[in-house]
Each structure stands twice: as C-alpha cells, then as structure tokens.
Design a protein around this motif. Structure first.
Motif, PDB file in Angstrom:
ATOM      1  N   LEU A 218       0.850  -1.169   0.033  1.00  0.00           N
ATOM      2  CA  LEU A 218       0.139   0.068  -0.029  1.00  0.00           C
ATOM      3  C   LEU A 218       0.978   1.333  -0.111  1.00  0.00           C
ATOM      4  N   THR A 219       0.511   2.112  -0.938  1.00  0.00           N
ATOM      5  CA  THR A 219       1.376   3.344  -0.978  1.00  0.00           C
ATOM      6  C   THR A 219       0.308   4.392  -0.681  1.00  0.00           C
ATOM      7  N   GLU A 220       0.893   5.303   0.075  1.00  0.00           N
ATOM      8  CA  GLU A 220       0.005   6.500   0.597  1.00  0.00           C
ATOM      9  C   GLU A 220       0.589   7.848   0.067  1.00  0.00           C
TER      10      GLU A 220
ATOM     11  N   ILE B 247       2.714  -2.160   4.339  1.00  0.00           N
ATOM     12  CA  ILE B 247       2.951  -0.598   3.972  1.00  0.00           C
ATOM     13  C   ILE B 247       4.003  -0.324   3.425  1.00  0.00           C
ATOM     14  N   ASP B 248       4.008   0.264   2.398  1.00  0.00           N
ATOM     15  CA  ASP B 248       5.169   0.450   1.575  1.00  0.00           C
ATOM     16  C   ASP B 248       5.733   1.931   1.747  1.00  0.00           C
ATOM     17  N   ASP B 249       7.168   2.311   1.633  1.00  0.00           N
ATOM     18  CA  ASP B 249       7.599   3.536   1.888  1.00  0.00           C
ATOM     19  C   ASP B 249       7.242   4.057   3.117  1.00  0.00           C
ATOM     20  N   PHE B 250       7.343   3.250   4.211  1.00  0.00           N
ATOM     21  CA  PHE B 250       6.982   3.807   5.655  1.00  0.00           C
ATOM     22  C   PHE B 250       8.179   4.623   6.118  1.00  0.00           C
TER      23      PHE B 250
END
Ligand code: C2E
Ligand code: MG
Ligand code: MG
Ligand code: MG
Length: 282
Positions: A151-153, A179-182
């Motif tokens: 998931l990217t936010e 969670i991607d790119d935390f």
C-alpha cells in the motif's frame, strides 16, 4: 499561485503550467491506448531473507515502454493513472500479468512463493475491487496467500472508513498487506495500530541515507525496533551494497530488496535468474 517576480517571469510561469497540463493530457490519452496496445509490461524484483539469502518472494513493478518517448517512469504514469481513473485498468492489467506469470513459473517448477503488487489507495475506493480481485485469483487457480499488496500512501487517505473496510475484506480473503515506503509520504504511526497489516517496508531514503549519516541509521533502527515490538516484520528497500545488507540483517530486519541483490527484470529473465543450471546473463 501568482508569483510576484514581474510580468515576464509570470508569463513564463504560466506557460510552464500550460505546457505541463498539455503534457499530462497527452500522456493520459497515450496511457489509455497503451493499456489496450501492449506497451505495458511487468518486471519482478526479488526479496531476499537477510538471514540466509533465500528468496522470500518478488515485487511486481509496472513498466511502460513508450514507442517514441522511451521508458516512462512508473512514478510519472502511476500518478497520471491515479488522476485520470486509469489506475483501475492499470491495476487489473498488472494483476492478470502476475497471475499468468505465477502459473508459468509453477509449470516450469520455478518456486516463487508470492508476488507483491503495488496498490494505490484509489484502487480501494472502487466498491467492486475486492470481489473482482477474488474472482480473478480463483479463475487462475492461484492461492490468495501468494498475492500480497504493497500500500502506497501518496496523498492523505480520503475515505478512511471505507478504505479500512476494504483492507479488512482483503485480509479476510487471504491477501496479505504491507505498508510501502514507511516513514515517507502520509503514513504515520497511528496507521501501524489501525491498519490490518503485518509488514512494514522501510522507505529507501533511510537505507540510502544510512550509509551517509547517523540520523538515517538511527531512524532505520527505530523503525525495525518498533516493528518488532508490534510483532510486525520489516523489509528494507533500496539495498545497494553488501555492507547495507549486513547492517540491516544485524539490526534484525527480516527481508532486503534492492540492486545489491538484483534489479527488476522480466518474468523470463527471472526464471533464468532462479534456475541454478542456467548462467544468469543479467
Ligand atoms: P516502490 O513500490 O516503492 O518500488 C521501489 C522502487 O525502487 C522501484 O522503482 C524499484 O525499481 C526501485 N528500486 C529497487 N531497488 C532499488 C535500489 O537498490 N536502488 C534504487 N535507487 N532504486 C531501487 P520503480 O519501478 O521506478 O517504481 C516506482 C514506484 O512506482 C513504486 O515504488 C510504486 O510506488 C509505483 N509503482 C510501480 N509499479 C506499480 C503498479 O503496478 N501499481 C501501482 N499502483 N504503483 C506502482
Ligand atoms: Mg512497492
Ligand atoms: Mg519505495
Ligand atoms: Mg512507492
């Protein structure tokens, strides 16, 4: 926004904006065509267990080989897709490619436990998303456990309750989430508590920075420590050197991904990469 730097500058600024809007429109039209016309592709990058180097799984990354513009970076065309609503068609394309690729690997005896697919938050806002996904996976005869979503936010969550319902539903169908790119973008600590997610992917900026400065080392260490306390697993992305891989392993980070291990590659190249009897040609 109006710049106050005189008339000439302002005109230049406006022209720039107009140019950008035109370019975006052109790319949107071309992306719609590309989705029908076979210019898109998916590449795969290995994720390796840092402790023993074994393959954990792979990440699927969309590619656009534009006939005249050359390769358009995903950061550009995913943003275009999100703005234009083409993200749903892009997501479906990637999903079908991945399901087909898993079948191909299975038939060839190449063991890939799971493929992680990047998922824009927008994709979750389509009510039929989870059911469509579930049907596709069933029709290919692939176990949902072998599909995970990163998931990217990139923008603040617009419909947090609806999004949460969809994420819980995804989990209940057996799809794992991470969670991607935390540490970058709009993710925050409360998401760790609220989202039905068992794995955190540490943003590659921290991994890159860890070689250069103490602050990024401390932040990386803190994220791994926090994840452990919350019983979550950690993946480090952007691992480019052996020293980084060893350092991350010693911190207790579970999985590494990055150019040190391998660059993203086509499905066929990945088959050769994993086949010990065939020399890997890059
Ligand atoms: P991401 O999911 O965070 O993927 C990691 C990016 O880092 C990928 O860039 C990958 O090629 C690159 N990378 C991997 N290892 C290294 C390394 O060691 N060093 C460096 N410098 N870079 C590394 P890519 O392929 O350009 O994708 C960019 C972003 O586009 C992805 O970031 C993801 O957010 C998005 N994206 C890509 N494919 C899809 C897709 O199918 N759907 C959606 N929604 N987003 C996608
Ligand atoms: Mg990702
Ligand atoms: Mg990233
Ligand atoms: Mg990303």
């Amino acid at each position: 926004a109006v710049k106050e730097t005189g008339k000439a500058d302002f005109r230049f600024y406006e022209e720039g904006m107009l140019e950008q809007a035109r370019e975006r429109l052109a790319l949107t039209v071309e992306l719609r065509e590309a989705l029908q016309g076979g210019e898109l592709a998916v590449e795969y990058q290995p994720k390796r267990n840092l402790r023993d180097g074994t393959l954990a799984g792979v990440e699927a990354l969309a590619r656009w080989r534009h006939p005249s513009r050359g390769d358009v970076p995903p950061t550009v065309f995913v943003a275009i897709a999100e703005r234009s609503g083409l993200i749903h068609a892009l997501g479906e394309y990637v999903l079908r490619e991945v399901l087909g690729q898993l079948k191909t690997w299975d038939a060839a005896g190449i063991q890939v436990d799971y493929v992680a697919i990047n998922l824009s938050m927008q994709e979750l806002t389509r009510p039929a998303f989870v059911d469509t996904l579930h049907r596709a996976v069933r029709s290919y005869g692939v176990d949902p456990m072998r599909i995970r979503f990163e998931l990217t936010e990139s923008t603040a969550m617009r419909q947090p309750e609806e999004t949460m319902r969809q994420l819980v539903k995804l989990r209940s169908h057996g799809f794992d989430l991470l969670i991607d790119d935390f540490g970058a973008g709009y993710w925050n600590l409360s998401h760790l508590r609220e989202l039905p997610v068992g794995t955190i992917k540490i943003d590659q900026s921290f991994v890159r920075g860890s070689t250069l400065n103490l602050a990024d080392r401390e932040i990386t260490e803190a994220i791994v420590g926090l994840a452990k306390k919350l019983n979550m697993r950690t993946i480090a992305e952007g691992v480019e050197t052996e020293a980084q891989a060893h350092w991350l392993r010693d911190l207790g980070c579970d999985i590494g991904q990055g150019y040190f291990f391998a660059r993203p590659m086509t499905g066929a190249a990945f088959s050769r990469y994993l086949d010990p009897t065939v020399a890997y040609a890059g």
